[in-house]
Scaffold this motif. Structure first.
Motif, short mmCIF file in Angstrom:
data_model
loop_
_atom_site.label_atom_id
_atom_site.label_comp_id
_atom_site.label_asym_id
_atom_site.label_seq_id
_atom_site.Cartn_x
_atom_site.Cartn_y
_atom_site.Cartn_z
N SER A 51 -22.05 138.78 42.25
CA SER A 51 -22.62 137.92 43.29
C SER A 51 -21.74 137.80 44.52
CB SER A 51 -22.93 136.53 42.74
OG SER A 51 -21.74 135.86 42.36
N GLU A 52 -20.49 138.24 44.43
CA GLU A 52 -19.63 138.21 45.61
C GLU A 52 -20.21 139.06 46.73
OE1 GLU A 52 -15.07 139.13 47.07
OE2 GLU A 52 -15.48 139.03 44.92
N MET A 53 -21.07 140.01 46.37
CA MET A 53 -21.78 140.82 47.37
C MET A 53 -22.46 139.91 48.39
SD MET A 53 -23.10 143.76 48.51
CE MET A 53 -22.97 144.98 47.25
N TYR A 54 -22.96 138.79 47.91
CA TYR A 54 -23.75 137.89 48.76
C TYR A 54 -22.95 136.71 49.28
CZ TYR A 54 -26.97 140.39 45.76
OH TYR A 54 -27.61 141.38 45.06
N THR A 55 -21.84 136.38 48.65
CA THR A 55 -21.12 135.15 49.01
C THR A 55 -19.80 135.38 49.73
OG1 THR A 55 -20.04 135.11 46.83
CG2 THR A 55 -22.15 133.93 47.04
N ARG A 56 -19.38 136.63 49.85
CA ARG A 56 -18.08 136.91 50.49
C ARG A 56 -18.09 136.48 51.96
NH1 ARG A 56 -18.65 143.47 51.09
NH2 ARG A 56 -20.73 143.32 51.93
N ASP A 57 -16.93 136.17 52.47
CA ASP A 57 -16.81 135.72 53.86
C ASP A 57 -17.27 136.77 54.86
OD1 ASP A 57 -15.83 133.23 53.13
OD2 ASP A 57 -13.74 133.86 53.25
N ASP A 58 -17.03 138.04 54.57
CA ASP A 58 -17.36 139.10 55.52
C ASP A 58 -18.68 139.80 55.18
OD1 ASP A 58 -16.44 140.38 53.23
OD2 ASP A 58 -15.45 141.98 54.33
N ARG A 59 -19.62 139.08 54.57
CA ARG A 59 -20.88 139.73 54.21
C ARG A 59 -21.57 140.25 55.47
NH1 ARG A 59 -24.53 134.64 52.07
NH2 ARG A 59 -24.97 133.74 54.09
N LYS A 60 -22.27 141.35 55.29
CA LYS A 60 -22.86 142.06 56.42
C LYS A 60 -24.22 141.51 56.83
CE LYS A 60 -20.48 146.38 55.27
NZ LYS A 60 -19.24 145.77 55.18
N VAL A 61 -24.91 140.87 55.93
CA VAL A 61 -26.27 140.38 56.20
C VAL A 61 -26.19 139.01 56.88
CG1 VAL A 61 -28.41 139.62 55.10
CG2 VAL A 61 -27.26 141.68 54.30
N LYS A 62 -26.76 138.96 58.10
CA LYS A 62 -26.70 137.73 58.89
C LYS A 62 -28.08 137.14 59.21
CE LYS A 62 -22.22 138.23 59.51
NZ LYS A 62 -21.29 137.59 58.64
N ASN A 63 -29.16 137.88 58.90
CA ASN A 63 -30.50 137.39 59.20
C ASN A 63 -31.50 138.04 58.25
OD1 ASN A 63 -31.43 139.94 60.42
ND2 ASN A 63 -30.04 139.42 62.09
N PRO A 64 -32.73 137.54 58.21
CA PRO A 64 -33.73 138.09 57.27
C PRO A 64 -34.02 139.57 57.48
CG PRO A 64 -34.51 136.02 58.20
CD PRO A 64 -33.26 136.38 58.94
N GLU A 65 -34.01 140.02 58.71
CA GLU A 65 -34.29 141.42 58.99
C GLU A 65 -33.21 142.32 58.40
OE1 GLU A 65 -34.27 138.97 61.34
OE2 GLU A 65 -36.43 138.83 61.70
N GLN A 66 -31.96 141.90 58.51
CA GLN A 66 -30.87 142.68 57.93
C GLN A 66 -30.95 142.67 56.40
OE1 GLN A 66 -27.41 140.82 59.68
NE2 GLN A 66 -27.37 142.27 61.39
N LEU A 67 -31.35 141.56 55.83
CA LEU A 67 -31.50 141.49 54.38
C LEU A 67 -32.60 142.44 53.92
CD1 LEU A 67 -30.80 140.39 51.62
CD2 LEU A 67 -32.25 138.39 52.13
N ALA A 68 -33.73 142.43 54.61
CA ALA A 68 -34.84 143.33 54.26
C ALA A 68 -34.39 144.79 54.38
CB ALA A 68 -36.04 143.07 55.16
N ALA A 69 -33.66 145.12 55.43
CA ALA A 69 -33.19 146.49 55.61
C ALA A 69 -32.19 146.88 54.53
CB ALA A 69 -32.56 146.65 57.00
N ARG A 70 -31.32 145.97 54.16
CA ARG A 70 -30.32 146.25 53.12
C ARG A 70 -31.01 146.48 51.77
NH1 ARG A 70 -25.05 147.67 53.38
NH2 ARG A 70 -25.07 146.45 55.25
N ILE A 71 -32.00 145.66 51.46
CA ILE A 71 -32.74 145.82 50.21
C ILE A 71 -33.45 147.18 50.20
CG2 ILE A 71 -34.72 144.96 48.87
CD1 ILE A 71 -33.89 142.12 49.91
#
Length: 102
Positions: A51-71
């Motif tokens: 879960s650190e993928m999602y909770t780390r300080d330097d996570r790359k996903v900053k908005n819903p569009e980026q999350l959708a693209a990452r998925i």
């Protein structure tokens, strides 16, 4: 095909611009898909439960569009074989659990 999936996901997000992102997704189904296809890779990269993928300080996903693209990118890169609605379900679960985008 990847471009088509990204366009579909973006269109689904745009259609829910007034609603919460991933509002049409089913978080319960998303958790099942995530646990089956994502956890082992994330654990290998970050250890623990992944879960650190999602909770780390330097996570790359900053908005819903980026999350959708990452998925979508992970789906394509791992060969998970998810349909666009499956990606939406995973996004709903990740947003509910970690991101809290409104």
């Amino acid at each position: 095909m990847k471009t088509l999936i990204l366009l579909f996901t973006a269109a689904m997000l745009a259609s829910t611009a007034q609603a919460a992102p991933f509002a049409k997704g089913d978080p319960k189904a998303g958790k099942t898909l995530h646990d089956k296809s994502c956890v082992s890779c994330h654990v290998s990269m970050f250890g623990g439960d992944g879960s650190e993928m999602y909770t780390r300080d330097d996570r790359k996903v900053k908005n819903p569009e980026q999350l959708a693209a990452r998925i979508s990118g992970c789906n394509a890169n791992t060969g998970a074989g998810w349909f666009p609605e499956d990606e939406l379900h995973v996004g709903a679960w990740l947003n509910q659990q970690f991101y809290k985008f409104k």
